[in-house]
Scaffold this motif. Sequence first.
Motif, PDB file in Angstrom:
ATOM      1  N   ASN A 169       0.774  -1.330  -0.247  1.00  0.00           N
ATOM      2  CA  ASN A 169       0.154   0.067   0.040  1.00  0.00           C
ATOM      3  C   ASN A 169       0.831   0.994  -0.120  1.00  0.00           C
ATOM      4  OD1 ASN A 169      -2.681  -1.351  -0.031  1.00  0.00           O
ATOM      5  ND2 ASN A 169      -2.703  -1.249   2.283  1.00  0.00           N
ATOM      6  N   GLU A 170       1.793   1.225   0.833  1.00  0.00           N
ATOM      7  CA  GLU A 170       2.864   2.556   0.680  1.00  0.00           C
ATOM      8  C   GLU A 170       3.444   2.549  -0.567  1.00  0.00           C
ATOM      9  OE1 GLU A 170       5.786   1.989   3.715  1.00  0.00           O
ATOM     10  OE2 GLU A 170       4.338   1.792   5.364  1.00  0.00           O
ATOM     11  N   ASP A 171       4.073   1.461  -1.229  1.00  0.00           N
ATOM     12  CA  ASP A 171       4.388   1.581  -2.664  1.00  0.00           C
ATOM     13  C   ASP A 171       3.312   2.229  -3.518  1.00  0.00           C
ATOM     14  OD1 ASP A 171       6.891   0.648  -1.922  1.00  0.00           O
ATOM     15  OD2 ASP A 171       6.368  -1.494  -2.461  1.00  0.00           O
ATOM     16  N   LEU A 172       2.108   1.577  -3.379  1.00  0.00           N
ATOM     17  CA  LEU A 172       1.114   2.011  -4.469  1.00  0.00           C
ATOM     18  C   LEU A 172       0.666   3.634  -4.192  1.00  0.00           C
ATOM     19  CD1 LEU A 172      -1.137   1.662  -6.609  1.00  0.00           C
ATOM     20  CD2 LEU A 172      -2.714   1.000  -4.744  1.00  0.00           C
ATOM     21  N   LEU A 173       0.886   3.995  -2.907  1.00  0.00           N
ATOM     22  CA  LEU A 173       0.575   5.467  -2.624  1.00  0.00           C
ATOM     23  C   LEU A 173       1.617   6.139  -3.030  1.00  0.00           C
ATOM     24  CD1 LEU A 173      -1.320   7.578  -1.293  1.00  0.00           C
ATOM     25  CD2 LEU A 173       0.119   7.029   0.820  1.00  0.00           C
ATOM     26  N   ASP A 174       2.900   5.882  -3.086  1.00  0.00           N
ATOM     27  CA  ASP A 174       3.973   6.834  -3.679  1.00  0.00           C
ATOM     28  C   ASP A 174       3.795   6.752  -5.145  1.00  0.00           C
ATOM     29  OD1 ASP A 174       5.173   7.145  -1.354  1.00  0.00           O
ATOM     30  OD2 ASP A 174       6.581   5.406  -1.347  1.00  0.00           O
ATOM     31  N   GLN A 175       3.222   5.569  -5.638  1.00  0.00           N
ATOM     32  CA  GLN A 175       3.364   5.693  -7.189  1.00  0.00           C
ATOM     33  C   GLN A 175       2.068   6.555  -7.667  1.00  0.00           C
ATOM     34  OE1 GLN A 175       2.562   1.474  -8.718  1.00  0.00           O
ATOM     35  NE2 GLN A 175       4.568   0.866  -7.948  1.00  0.00           N
ATOM     36  N   LEU A 176       0.953   6.432  -7.044  1.00  0.00           N
ATOM     37  CA  LEU A 176      -0.166   7.396  -7.300  1.00  0.00           C
ATOM     38  C   LEU A 176       0.208   8.840  -7.095  1.00  0.00           C
ATOM     39  CD1 LEU A 176      -3.191   5.386  -5.677  1.00  0.00           C
ATOM     40  CD2 LEU A 176      -2.590   5.929  -8.058  1.00  0.00           C
ATOM     41  N   ASN A 177       0.918   9.218  -5.945  1.00  0.00           N
ATOM     42  CA  ASN A 177       1.375  10.631  -5.634  1.00  0.00           C
ATOM     43  C   ASN A 177       2.148  10.934  -6.779  1.00  0.00           C
ATOM     44  OD1 ASN A 177       0.413  11.045  -3.300  1.00  0.00           O
ATOM     45  ND2 ASN A 177       1.867  10.372  -2.224  1.00  0.00           N
ATOM     46  N   GLN A 178       3.185  10.040  -7.343  1.00  0.00           N
ATOM     47  CA  GLN A 178       3.909  10.565  -8.683  1.00  0.00           C
ATOM     48  C   GLN A 178       3.227  10.857  -9.770  1.00  0.00           C
ATOM     49  OE1 GLN A 178       7.276  11.373  -8.429  1.00  0.00           O
ATOM     50  NE2 GLN A 178       6.824  11.009  -6.510  1.00  0.00           N
ATOM     51  N   VAL A 179       1.996  10.080 -10.121  1.00  0.00           N
ATOM     52  CA  VAL A 179       1.045  10.261 -11.042  1.00  0.00           C
ATOM     53  C   VAL A 179       0.567  11.677 -11.016  1.00  0.00           C
ATOM     54  CG1 VAL A 179      -0.875   9.605 -12.122  1.00  0.00           C
ATOM     55  CG2 VAL A 179       0.726   7.827 -11.852  1.00  0.00           C
ATOM     56  N   VAL A 180      -0.167  11.794  -9.686  1.00  0.00           N
ATOM     57  CA  VAL A 180      -0.766  13.102  -9.329  1.00  0.00           C
ATOM     58  C   VAL A 180       0.381  14.443  -9.616  1.00  0.00           C
ATOM     59  CG1 VAL A 180      -1.669  14.530  -7.818  1.00  0.00           C
ATOM     60  CG2 VAL A 180      -2.321  12.029  -7.944  1.00  0.00           C
ATOM     61  N   ILE A 181       1.509  14.096  -9.245  1.00  0.00           N
ATOM     62  CA  ILE A 181       2.317  15.290  -9.310  1.00  0.00           C
ATOM     63  C   ILE A 181       2.832  15.438 -11.119  1.00  0.00           C
ATOM     64  CG2 ILE A 181       5.040  15.850  -9.255  1.00  0.00           C
ATOM     65  CD1 ILE A 181       4.634  14.492  -6.410  1.00  0.00           C
ATOM     66  N   ARG A 182       2.864  14.514 -11.850  1.00  0.00           N
ATOM     67  CA  ARG A 182       3.157  14.442 -13.087  1.00  0.00           C
ATOM     68  C   ARG A 182       1.770  15.238 -13.785  1.00  0.00           C
ATOM     69  NH1 ARG A 182       4.977   9.849 -13.727  1.00  0.00           N
ATOM     70  NH2 ARG A 182       3.103   8.853 -14.366  1.00  0.00           N
ATOM     71  N   GLN A 183       0.824  14.826 -13.599  1.00  0.00           N
ATOM     72  CA  GLN A 183      -0.613  15.442 -13.948  1.00  0.00           C
ATOM     73  C   GLN A 183      -0.695  16.664 -13.961  1.00  0.00           C
ATOM     74  OE1 GLN A 183      -3.710  12.737 -12.762  1.00  0.00           O
ATOM     75  NE2 GLN A 183      -3.445  11.419 -14.560  1.00  0.00           N
ATOM     76  N   GLN A 184      -0.224  17.198 -12.456  1.00  0.00           N
ATOM     77  CA  GLN A 184      -0.433  18.673 -12.156  1.00  0.00           C
ATOM     78  C   GLN A 184       0.701  19.452 -12.812  1.00  0.00           C
ATOM     79  OE1 GLN A 184      -2.694  20.143  -9.908  1.00  0.00           O
ATOM     80  NE2 GLN A 184      -1.929  21.865 -11.095  1.00  0.00           N
ATOM     81  N   GLN A 185       1.731  18.927 -13.022  1.00  0.00           N
ATOM     82  CA  GLN A 185       2.805  19.537 -13.955  1.00  0.00           C
ATOM     83  C   GLN A 185       2.447  19.660 -15.438  1.00  0.00           C
ATOM     84  OE1 GLN A 185       6.048  16.868 -13.371  1.00  0.00           O
ATOM     85  NE2 GLN A 185       6.994  18.158 -11.785  1.00  0.00           N
ATOM     86  N   GLN A 186       1.400  18.700 -16.075  1.00  0.00           N
ATOM     87  CA  GLN A 186       1.106  18.679 -17.341  1.00  0.00           C
ATOM     88  C   GLN A 186       0.025  19.816 -17.427  1.00  0.00           C
ATOM     89  OE1 GLN A 186       0.054  14.603 -17.760  1.00  0.00           O
ATOM     90  NE2 GLN A 186       1.916  14.186 -18.865  1.00  0.00           N
ATOM     91  N   LEU A 187      -0.939  19.856 -16.481  1.00  0.00           N
ATOM     92  CA  LEU A 187      -2.006  20.788 -16.362  1.00  0.00           C
ATOM     93  C   LEU A 187      -1.491  22.093 -16.393  1.00  0.00           C
ATOM     94  CD1 LEU A 187      -4.594  19.282 -13.835  1.00  0.00           C
ATOM     95  CD2 LEU A 187      -4.902  19.845 -16.242  1.00  0.00           C
ATOM     96  N   ASP A 188      -0.296  22.429 -15.528  1.00  0.00           N
ATOM     97  CA  ASP A 188       0.147  23.684 -15.358  1.00  0.00           C
ATOM     98  C   ASP A 188       0.812  24.278 -16.810  1.00  0.00           C
ATOM     99  OD1 ASP A 188      -0.630  23.800 -12.764  1.00  0.00           O
ATOM    100  OD2 ASP A 188       1.530  23.253 -12.089  1.00  0.00           O
ATOM    101  N   ALA A 189       1.560  23.156 -17.357  1.00  0.00           N
ATOM    102  CA  ALA A 189       1.981  23.495 -18.869  1.00  0.00           C
ATOM    103  C   ALA A 189       0.866  23.901 -19.774  1.00  0.00           C
ATOM    104  CB  ALA A 189       2.946  22.352 -19.200  1.00  0.00           C
ATOM    105  N   LEU A 190      -0.052  23.085 -19.708  1.00  0.00           N
ATOM    106  CA  LEU A 190      -1.340  23.495 -20.684  1.00  0.00           C
ATOM    107  C   LEU A 190      -1.963  24.614 -20.326  1.00  0.00           C
ATOM    108  CD1 LEU A 190      -2.942  19.945 -20.810  1.00  0.00           C
ATOM    109  CD2 LEU A 190      -1.946  20.848 -22.546  1.00  0.00           C
ATOM    110  N   LEU A 191      -2.244  25.254 -19.077  1.00  0.00           N
ATOM    111  CA  LEU A 191      -2.863  26.346 -18.954  1.00  0.00           C
ATOM    112  C   LEU A 191      -1.755  27.658 -19.318  1.00  0.00           C
ATOM    113  CD1 LEU A 191      -4.047  25.691 -15.251  1.00  0.00           C
ATOM    114  CD2 LEU A 191      -5.349  26.233 -17.231  1.00  0.00           C
ATOM    115  N   ARG A 192      -0.461  27.382 -19.209  1.00  0.00           N
ATOM    116  CA  ARG A 192       0.282  28.358 -19.507  1.00  0.00           C
ATOM    117  C   ARG A 192       0.286  28.367 -21.135  1.00  0.00           C
ATOM    118  NH1 ARG A 192       3.768  25.943 -15.838  1.00  0.00           N
ATOM    119  NH2 ARG A 192       4.779  24.688 -17.664  1.00  0.00           N
ATOM    120  N   GLU A 193       0.261  27.431 -21.924  1.00  0.00           N
ATOM    121  CA  GLU A 193       0.140  27.314 -23.306  1.00  0.00           C
ATOM    122  C   GLU A 193      -1.113  27.813 -23.669  1.00  0.00           C
ATOM    123  OE1 GLU A 193       1.353  26.618 -27.409  1.00  0.00           O
ATOM    124  OE2 GLU A 193       2.393  26.887 -25.445  1.00  0.00           O
TER     125      GLU A 193
END
Length: 75
Positions: A24-48
């Motif tokens: 569960n800890e490993d899965l949570l870490d993986q999900l956190n990384q996905v959320v971080i990556r998606q937020q970065q993508q959203l931020d880039a899209l908003l800038r564009e």
Amino acid sequence: MHPTEPHDAVDHRLTELEIKASFNEDLLDQLNQVVIRQQQQLDALLREVERLRQQMPEAGSGVFSRAGDDLPPHY
């Protein structure tokens, strides 16, 4: 611990719970990384989008000088 449960069974259950907690800890870490990556993508899209908005001509600036100019000819 249930009074009739052998010590080995308790150890086994505890080990299984520790394994599940670790997964569960490993899965949570993986999900956190996905959320971080998606937020970065959203931020880039908003800038564009903002950059593209700044490039667009102002409404009513004469880009479409006639009423039919806003649609391609095949409409």
